[in-house]
Design a protein around this motif. Structure first.
Motif, PDB file in Angstrom:
ATOM      1  N   ARG A 267       0.807  -1.226   0.000  1.00 53.65           N
ATOM      2  CA  ARG A 267       0.000   0.000   0.000  1.00 53.65           C
ATOM      3  C   ARG A 267       0.838   1.273   0.000  1.00 53.65           C
ATOM      4  O   ARG A 267       0.320   2.364   0.222  1.00 53.65           O
ATOM      5  N   GLY A 268       2.138   1.137  -0.259  1.00 55.30           N
ATOM      6  CA  GLY A 268       2.940   2.338  -0.487  1.00 55.30           C
ATOM      7  C   GLY A 268       3.432   3.009   0.779  1.00 55.30           C
ATOM      8  O   GLY A 268       3.095   2.623   1.905  1.00 55.30           O
ATOM      9  N   ASP A 269       4.232   4.077   0.575  1.00 54.05           N
ATOM     10  CA  ASP A 269       4.981   4.712   1.662  1.00 54.05           C
ATOM     11  C   ASP A 269       4.105   5.457   2.672  1.00 54.05           C
ATOM     12  O   ASP A 269       4.359   5.430   3.871  1.00 54.05           O
ATOM     13  N   GLU A 270       3.107   6.172   2.169  1.00 56.14           N
ATOM     14  CA  GLU A 270       2.416   7.182   2.970  1.00 56.14           C
ATOM     15  C   GLU A 270       1.878   6.655   4.308  1.00 56.14           C
ATOM     16  O   GLU A 270       2.020   7.298   5.359  1.00 56.14           O
ATOM     17  N   PRO A 282      11.316  11.269   8.968  1.00 53.45           N
ATOM     18  CA  PRO A 282      11.835  12.434   8.252  1.00 53.45           C
ATOM     19  C   PRO A 282      11.369  12.468   6.798  1.00 53.45           C
ATOM     20  O   PRO A 282      11.163  11.420   6.175  1.00 53.45           O
ATOM     21  N   GLU A 283      11.189  13.664   6.276  1.00 52.60           N
ATOM     22  CA  GLU A 283      10.870  13.896   4.865  1.00 52.60           C
ATOM     23  C   GLU A 283      11.829  13.053   4.016  1.00 52.60           C
ATOM     24  O   GLU A 283      13.019  12.980   4.315  1.00 52.60           O
ATOM     25  N   GLY A 284      11.316  12.365   3.012  1.00 52.22           N
ATOM     26  CA  GLY A 284      12.181  11.607   2.108  1.00 52.22           C
ATOM     27  C   GLY A 284      12.402  10.164   2.536  1.00 52.22           C
ATOM     28  O   GLY A 284      12.994   9.384   1.781  1.00 52.22           O
ATOM     29  N   THR A 285      11.911   9.768   3.718  1.00 50.50           N
ATOM     30  CA  THR A 285      12.069   8.375   4.163  1.00 50.50           C
ATOM     31  C   THR A 285      11.240   7.462   3.259  1.00 50.50           C
ATOM     32  O   THR A 285      10.072   7.739   3.001  1.00 50.50           O
ATOM     33  N   ARG A 286      11.875   6.385   2.789  1.00 51.95           N
ATOM     34  CA  ARG A 286      11.129   5.416   1.977  1.00 51.95           C
ATOM     35  C   ARG A 286      10.617   4.297   2.873  1.00 51.95           C
ATOM     36  O   ARG A 286      11.151   4.059   3.951  1.00 51.95           O
ATOM     37  N   ALA A 287       9.575   3.619   2.446  1.00 52.82           N
ATOM     38  CA  ALA A 287       8.953   2.592   3.299  1.00 52.82           C
ATOM     39  C   ALA A 287       8.644   1.336   2.488  1.00 52.82           C
ATOM     40  O   ALA A 287       8.711   1.352   1.251  1.00 52.82           O
ATOM     41  N   LEU A 288       8.345   0.282   3.185  1.00 48.79           N
ATOM     42  CA  LEU A 288       7.894  -0.971   2.574  1.00 48.79           C
ATOM     43  C   LEU A 288       6.623  -1.326   3.334  1.00 48.79           C
ATOM     44  O   LEU A 288       6.635  -1.346   4.566  1.00 48.79           O
TER      45      LEU A 288
END
Ligand code: MRU
Length: 312
Positions: A267-270, A282-288
């Protein structure tokens, strides 16, 4: 209250994104509105998605593009595609026949949840049961009563429930927002725990059974359910606690041989870098962000359906 229904020519459903703050009904007239509601989890939970799929075919009025979009709105819960197919099979016979088929899916779900509640409560031994569960598997995930939480409700009605430990269920907090809301409404004792506390509390001997729902059960019994289920299954096995899956027969997918063939929705980073709209990384952090995991069948003590108990 029914979570989802057909009322005066439209689909009516509880907007679950607004709970527990407000209980608001949405009226949905088009397939694109319904697909959007499914994707933002206004309606969610495998059995409720099955009913949404079936009722959505009535709104599609024979448009094959709309039916395909509805079928693919979320990939993991097989009930969505199953519900669409149940209603779509009657298209040749006209809109009234499609509506009748969709209402049968709704009514069968209500009956199935009642049956699972009875069968699951009969299966469990003990009089003062402490149950652990993840995500939301109550009436909000179906039409009424639900699956794993339906068993909890039946135990409570029989006076056999001591307490429910509900995992909060990050990232979207279905446990914290929805399961606690439902347990409070049924007057069932419960405490909310952080997801990461689940396996430790199992090891500490604080749980008599883990009850979960399912989004898709492969032919060999491997089960996809909300992320965090697999960790509970590992913890339950180590602690010698029964790990029970509760799901209607429509969640069993004989076309998927085993768990590695199940598509897991990402379902993406957000949803990970924010909590209820507030940024926590932090701004720019990527997620799984896998929304589900797969519990292998050998970690499952029993699968309770509306028709039988399967010991994988
Ligand atoms: O992403 P969700 O909230 O639709 O996930 C729901 C679950 O994982 C439930 O446990 C499952 O659908 C069974 S519901 C009775």
């Amino acid at each position: 209250m029914r979570t989802i229904d057909w009322v005066d020519g439209a689909v009516e459903l509880v907007d679950q994104t607004r709970l527990p703050g407000e209980c608001v009904m949405l009226r949905i007239h088009t397939v694109s509105e319904l697909v959007a509601a499914i994707q933002r989890l206004a309606v969610r939970g495998a059995p409720a998605l099955g009913v949404a799929g079936a009722l959505g075919v009535v709104l599609a009025d024979g448009d094959p593009g709309e039916i395909a979009a509805l079928r693919a709105a979320r990939p993991t819960a097989v009930n969505l595609a199953w519900g669409v197919d149940q209603a779509a099979a009657h298209q040749g016979a006209g809109r009234e026949a499609v509506l009748a088929a969709a209402l049968r899916v709704r009514d069968d779900d209500i009956a199935a949840c009642l049956a699972m509640g009875e069968r699951g409560a009969d299966l469990l031994e003990g009089d003062r049961l402490r149950i652990m569960t993840v995500c939301n598997t109550g009436g909000l995930a179906a039409v009424e009563r639900g699956t794993a939480l339906g068993v909890v409700q039946t135990l409570h009605e029989r006076g056999r429930l001591a307490e429910v430990l509900a995992l909060e269920t990050r990232p979207l907090l279905q446990g914290a927002r929805l399961t606690t809301w439902e347990l409070a409404r049924m007057g069932a004792p419960h405490r909310l725990i952080a997801d990461s506390a689940g396996p430790y509390l199992l090891a500490r001997g604080e749980v008599d059974a883990v009850l979960i729902g399912a989004d898709r059960i492969a032919a060999n019994g491997d089960t996809a359910n909300k992320i965090g289920s697999y960790a509970l299954a590992l913890g339950a096995e180590r602690a010698g606690v029964p790990f029970v899956v509760v799901a209607p027969e429509s969640t069993i997918d004989q076309h998927t041989p085993s768990g590695e063939h199940i598509e897991i929705e990402d379902r993406g980073d957000e949803e990970i870098v924010t909590v209820r709209g507030v940024r926590v990384a932090p701004e720019g952090t990527r997620a799984l962000n896998p929304a589900f995991d797969v519990t292998p069948h050998d970690l499952i003590t029993a699968i309770v359906t509306d028709k039988r108990v399967i010991r994988p």
